[in-house]
Design a protein around this motif. Structure first.
Motif: not given
Length: 109
Positions: A21-22, A80-81, A26-27, A47-49
């Motif tokens: 979930l973290i 890191w995510a 984060a992503m 975003s990360g995505f």
């Protein structure tokens, strides 16, 4: 011994789920630079995505240093995510499959 859900394994599964979930959160969270545009808005990189380089390109007047900073910030976030998500999902999968083994009466002897 292999099929029952022990308190220890349940807690490990909850911890693995939280790690997953973290990583997902984060992503999902937006990535911003510490820089601001001419209107006082913080530069957003997506975003990360999904990367969105429209804001830094508008602020720079085309691809420039802010775009490169956004790419770097997104790379750091993903760096890191994604491993965090993989670690959480892998641990959750191992813990779930580990409990689904069928123990035959012969193997208990």
């Amino acid at each position: 011994m292999g099929g029952e859900l022990t308190t220890r394994r349940l807690l490990a599964m909850i911890a693995a789920g939280l790690v997953l979930l973290i990583g997902v959160l984060a992503m999902w969270q937006p990535v911003h630079l510490s820089e601001f545009d001419n209107y006082g808005l913080q530069i957003s990189c997506g975003s990360g995505f999904f990367a969105d380089m429209s804001h830094p390109e508008i602020a720079d007047g085309g691809p420039g240093p802010l775009t490169e900073q956004c790419e770097s910030a997104l790379l750091f976030r993903r760096g890191w995510a994604i491993p965090t998500m993989v670690l959480g999902a892998g641990a959750l999968l191992v813990l779930a499959l580990r409990g689904s083994r069928v123990v035959s009466p012969r193997s208990r002897q």
